[in-house]
Scaffold this active site. Structure first.
Site, PDB file in Angstrom:
ATOM      1  CB  THR A 130     -48.796  51.515  79.276  1.00 36.55           C
ATOM      2  OG1 THR A 130     -50.150  51.758  78.843  1.00 36.55           O
ATOM      3  CG2 THR A 130     -47.933  51.147  78.084  1.00 36.55           C
ATOM      4  CG  PHE A 142     -56.730  58.286  80.466  1.00 42.12           C
ATOM      5  CD1 PHE A 142     -57.089  57.090  81.063  1.00 42.12           C
ATOM      6  CD2 PHE A 142     -57.635  58.899  79.618  1.00 42.12           C
ATOM      7  CE1 PHE A 142     -58.330  56.515  80.826  1.00 42.12           C
ATOM      8  CE2 PHE A 142     -58.878  58.338  79.372  1.00 42.12           C
ATOM      9  CZ  PHE A 142     -59.228  57.133  79.977  1.00 42.12           C
ATOM     10  CE1 TYR A 143     -57.335  53.308  79.530  1.00 41.77           C
ATOM     11  CE2 TYR A 143     -56.778  51.957  77.643  1.00 41.77           C
ATOM     12  CZ  TYR A 143     -57.713  52.455  78.512  1.00 41.77           C
ATOM     13  OH  TYR A 143     -59.032  52.083  78.368  1.00 41.77           O
ATOM     14  N   GLY A 144     -51.485  55.303  81.423  1.00 43.16           N
ATOM     15  CA  GLY A 144     -50.158  55.258  82.007  1.00 43.16           C
ATOM     16  C   GLY A 144     -50.246  55.728  83.445  1.00 43.16           C
ATOM     17  CE  LYS A 177     -61.233  53.345  77.339  1.00 39.00           C
ATOM     18  NZ  LYS A 177     -60.915  52.248  76.374  1.00 39.00           N
TER      19      LYS A 177
END
Length: 340
Positions: A20, A51-53, A84
């Site tokens: 992502t 926050f992996y986007g 995380k």
């Protein structure tokens, strides 16, 4: 077999960022197939991020997990999930927020998006907040452990001193660090690996394939699509990239002779640095978005002592060009920033 939060995990884990945090997210059908393949291959230690986007879709990684476990509810009990967080999602630079208010906001947000579809085994702040004592950060996460909403407290990109201070507040379930053939800083004497071995804390090793370059995925900087975050990292810059390709060429010869892939050599090397008496437990977290890559990563290869010496000798003879990240990401953001 490694154990994290009292649950057995496979020797190889699974990093989900690549699905992502990219200009072109992986379609669900492909992502779901890869995730199922990871579990089938024993890679049940999963690592995700709040926050992996991309900007505007920061929680895309968690939303993917929600959809996967909605479609495959029986898989939820198999997974040890580490997430995380602890960053300001409104900031372009994802500024660390390790104070109690920031931690609680982050954990609550992760739990909200997961929506009970899978248990949050470990929550970790992605980076140490320089303005907040680690004791406050750990105590804030521990509140959720004590009320049963999450399984354990994790740390990420930390120094040995911080690990010791944190462990005095609450047991640490795992420490996540970058570990690979070109990121070996954790193994300095008295460093993170020694500290984790002493305290009995497992290490989750992210980017064990050098963000793909050590596995041979890229041959030149232009192979990275526009918007790929690797384009801003020092080691992928033109000039550095070409010099670092020497490592890949050397690995190619070793892998060809052994009859395996470069990725399998890299993972075997990481595993060989721990997982024995007196050493820390190490679970590599390779990322992959396709079934073939996942299955390749899950197929264990063992390096003999002679082969390990050959790999170590090869790395001792080459220079790694560029830091792990880049200059603007270092000040005030990254505690454990040896070598970049």
């Amino acid at each position: 077999m490694p154990t994290i939060t009292s649950k057995p995990t496979g020797p190889i884990g699974f990093g989900l960022m690549g699905f992502t945090w990219t200009p072109t997210p992986t379609p669900d059908a492909q992502a779901f197939a890869a995730m199922s393949a990871a579990l089938a291959g024993g890679a049940n230690c999963w690592n995700a991020g709040e926050f992996y986007g991309m900007p505007g879709t920061r929680t895309a990684n968690l939303e993917l997990l929600n959809r996967y476990f909605t479609a495959h509810p029986s898989d939820a009990a198999k997974v040890v999930l580490s997430v995380k967080g602890g960053a300001d999602l409104t900031s372009d630079h994802l500024t660390s927020q390790g104070d109690r208010t920031g931690v609680r906001r982050s954990v609550e947000n992760v739990l909200r998006v997961l929506d009970g579809k899978v248990f949050l085994s470990i929550f970790e702040c992605a980076r140490v907040d320089k303005n907040t004592p680690i004791e406050e950060t750990v105590a804030a996460i521990a509140e959720f452990v004590k009320d049963g909403r999450i399984g354990g407290v994790g740390l990420s990109e930390v120094s040995p001193e911080t690990i010791r201070r944190a462990a005095k507040v609450h047991p640490i379930a795992a420490v996540e660090m970058e570990v690979s053939l070109w990121s070996r800083e954790v193994f300095v004497p008295g460093g993170v690996a020694d500290t984790c071995a002493e305290l009995g804390i497992p290490i989750m090793a992210y980017s064990p394939l050098g963000r793909g370059i050590l596995a041979g995925r890229f041959t030149k900087p232009e192979d990275l699509e526009d918007g790929d975050m690797r384009k801003i990292f020092d080691r992928f810059q033109p000039g550095n990239f070409e010099k670092n390709r020497v490592i890949v060429e050397n690995l190619d010869r070793i892998a060809e002779r052994k009859g395996c892939s470069k990725a399998q050599v890299c993972l075997a090397w990481v595993l060989a640095q721990g997982n024995k008496p007196g050493k820390a437990t190490i679970v590599p977290l390779p990322g992959a978005t396709g079934v073939d890559r996942v299955e390749e990563n899950c197929k264990l290869v063992e390096l003999s002592e002679e082969e390990l010496e050959e790999v170590n000798g090869m790395m001792n003879e080459v220079d790694v060009h560029g830091g792990r990240y880049n200059e603007w990401m270092a000040p005030g953001s990254w505690e454990y920033f040896v070598g970049g």
